[in-house]
Design an enzyme around this catalytic site. Sequence first.
Site, mmCIF file in Angstrom:
data_model
loop_
_atom_site.group_PDB
_atom_site.id
_atom_site.type_symbol
_atom_site.label_atom_id
_atom_site.label_comp_id
_atom_site.label_asym_id
_atom_site.label_seq_id
_atom_site.Cartn_x
_atom_site.Cartn_y
_atom_site.Cartn_z
ATOM 1 N N TYR A 62 5.418 -82.187 -32.655
ATOM 2 C CA TYR A 62 4.925 -81.857 -31.307
ATOM 3 C C TYR A 62 5.360 -82.888 -30.260
ATOM 4 C CZ TYR A 62 1.860 -80.138 -27.606
ATOM 5 O OH TYR A 62 1.380 -79.641 -26.413
ATOM 6 N N LYS A 87 8.102 -82.503 -27.151
ATOM 7 C CA LYS A 87 7.706 -82.645 -25.749
ATOM 8 C C LYS A 87 8.456 -83.796 -25.085
ATOM 9 C CE LYS A 87 4.792 -79.240 -25.439
ATOM 10 N NZ LYS A 87 5.047 -78.117 -24.510
HETATM 11 N N1 LIG Z 1 -3.890 -77.080 -24.268
HETATM 12 C C1 LIG Z 1 -3.577 -78.332 -24.094
HETATM 13 O O1 LIG Z 1 -4.433 -79.239 -24.200
HETATM 14 C C2 LIG Z 1 -2.160 -78.716 -23.717
HETATM 15 C C3 LIG Z 1 -1.917 -80.059 -23.443
HETATM 16 C C4 LIG Z 1 -0.617 -80.445 -23.100
HETATM 17 C C5 LIG Z 1 0.384 -79.492 -23.051
HETATM 18 N N2 LIG Z 1 0.121 -78.197 -23.330
HETATM 19 C C6 LIG Z 1 1.253 -77.255 -23.288
HETATM 20 O O2 LIG Z 1 0.944 -76.197 -22.410
HETATM 21 C C7 LIG Z 1 1.715 -75.042 -22.805
HETATM 22 C C8 LIG Z 1 0.790 -73.833 -22.870
HETATM 23 O O3 LIG Z 1 -0.129 -74.036 -23.924
HETATM 24 P P1 LIG Z 1 -1.627 -73.495 -23.904
HETATM 25 O O4 LIG Z 1 -2.498 -74.652 -24.084
HETATM 26 O O5 LIG Z 1 -1.827 -72.584 -22.748
HETATM 27 O O6 LIG Z 1 -1.621 -72.711 -25.297
HETATM 28 P P2 LIG Z 1 -1.885 -71.189 -25.659
HETATM 29 O O7 LIG Z 1 -1.786 -71.144 -27.140
HETATM 30 O O8 LIG Z 1 -3.101 -70.685 -24.996
HETATM 31 O O9 LIG Z 1 -0.631 -70.446 -25.002
HETATM 32 C C9 LIG Z 1 0.671 -70.539 -25.529
HETATM 33 C C10 LIG Z 1 1.341 -69.189 -25.365
HETATM 34 O O10 LIG Z 1 2.688 -69.299 -25.856
HETATM 35 C C11 LIG Z 1 2.971 -68.126 -26.593
HETATM 36 N N3 LIG Z 1 4.048 -68.394 -27.537
HETATM 37 C C12 LIG Z 1 4.028 -69.249 -28.593
HETATM 38 N N4 LIG Z 1 5.202 -69.189 -29.244
HETATM 39 C C13 LIG Z 1 5.979 -68.291 -28.575
HETATM 40 C C14 LIG Z 1 7.295 -67.804 -28.750
HETATM 41 N N5 LIG Z 1 8.085 -68.210 -29.764
HETATM 42 N N6 LIG Z 1 7.782 -66.892 -27.875
HETATM 43 C C15 LIG Z 1 7.002 -66.464 -26.852
HETATM 44 N N7 LIG Z 1 5.749 -66.889 -26.630
HETATM 45 C C16 LIG Z 1 5.249 -67.781 -27.495
HETATM 46 C C17 LIG Z 1 1.659 -67.755 -27.281
HETATM 47 O O11 LIG Z 1 1.636 -66.401 -27.681
HETATM 48 C C18 LIG Z 1 0.652 -68.078 -26.183
HETATM 49 O O12 LIG Z 1 0.407 -66.958 -25.357
HETATM 50 C C19 LIG Z 1 2.373 -75.391 -24.134
HETATM 51 O O13 LIG Z 1 3.727 -75.727 -23.921
HETATM 52 C C20 LIG Z 1 1.561 -76.581 -24.596
HETATM 53 O O14 LIG Z 1 2.300 -77.404 -25.469
HETATM 54 C C21 LIG Z 1 -1.126 -77.773 -23.668
#
Ligand SMILES: NC(=O)c1ccc[n+]([C@@H]2O[C@H](COP(=O)([O-])OP(=O)(O)OC[C@H]3O[C@@H](n4cnc5c(N)ncnc54)[C@H](O)[C@@H]3O)[C@@H](O)[C@H]2O)c1
Length: 281
Positions: free
Chosen positions: A170, A174
């Site tokens: 991860y 990133k």
């Molecule tokens: N939630 C947190 O605390 C957090 C913190 C830092 C960064 N992020 C980043 O934010 C972004 C969004 O994450 P989130 O927290 O909303 O998670 P989430 O799981 O709610 O949403 C992620 C979405 O990506 C889609 N997805 C995953 N693999 C895929 C693929 N191969 N093709 C198409 N769609 C795909 C999933 O279906 C989902 O709808 C990510 O890049 C995550 O790494 C999240």
Amino acid sequence: MTSETKTETTMVGEDWLGIRGKTCVVTGAAGGVGASVALSAARAGAYVALLDKDIEGASAVAQEIVERGGRALALACDTTSEQAIANAVTRVEAEFGECSLLVNNAGLSRPGGLESVSLSDWNLVLSVNLTGYLLVARAFLPLLQRAGGGSIVHIASISSNYPQPSSGAYSASKAGVLLMSRQMAVEWGKYHIRSNAVCPGMVRTGLSAEFYAVPGVEQRRAAVTAVGRIAEPQDIANAAMFLLSDKSAYMTGAELAVDGGLSSVLMDMVPRPGYNDRGSN
Ligand SMILES: NC(=O)c1ccc[n+]([C@@H]2O[C@H](COP(=O)([O-])OP(=O)(O)OC[C@H]3O[C@@H](n4cnc5c(N)ncnc54)[C@H](O)[C@@H]3O)[C@@H](O)[C@H]2O)c1
């Protein structure tokens, strides 16, 4: 009407973001941060293409946008598949004609320490979180070029700069996003395309839901931020909207931390009795 009143009227009517009528592609838009970005872009008047492997979730968000008077198109797309992305480009072009805004957001995480993480999990995380961002950006590049340029926002993470233990690839994925974003900024600046990254801290979404289900975790997590709370997806979407818009016209190759001050709390974690509460408890 005095000139002062006239000025006030003009100011009230300003379309601050200026993305009305532009097309914005958002990956991973079925929920969490991506859905919030899609809804925010639509509220600002952009046409939105929602790409996700979860087509039901993406369709529900698209429907919400349409019901509220916006334009949206949900597309089933696995962002690790060049063919699926090419199909999405064709559909976006047919529906909207052009595209000048892109938010790379689809991401996932797999558990595993470096000693034991399986090669398949390692490769999966890199392929969705890093390679997928490249594949989507370069597939939509011709549309951005035809639009005369645009803005690409990559959702990275606080883990881009601080290792997240026991989470396999991860952090590496990133960290890669940040440097790829800067490389994109350099290489595609000549096309009037900007590339910037947002580094969220802790956001309450499906990705992190399991942690918040454990009693007390939310309070403990909130306590290691400066603002004293976990982010909502809208907090991240707001930063993405700024980077999409021309309000950030002189920003490219930049990263915005949206972490409630988490990355600044480090020295306050060091016990210094008499000087701090956070590290001494
Ligand atoms: N939630 C947190 O605390 C957090 C913190 C830092 C960064 N992020 C980043 O934010 C972004 C969004 O994450 P989130 O927290 O909303 O998670 P989430 O799981 O709610 O949403 C992620 C979405 O990506 C889609 N997805 C995953 N693999 C895929 C693929 N191969 N093709 C198409 N769609 C795909 C999933 O279906 C989902 O709808 C990510 O890049 C995550 O790494 C999240």
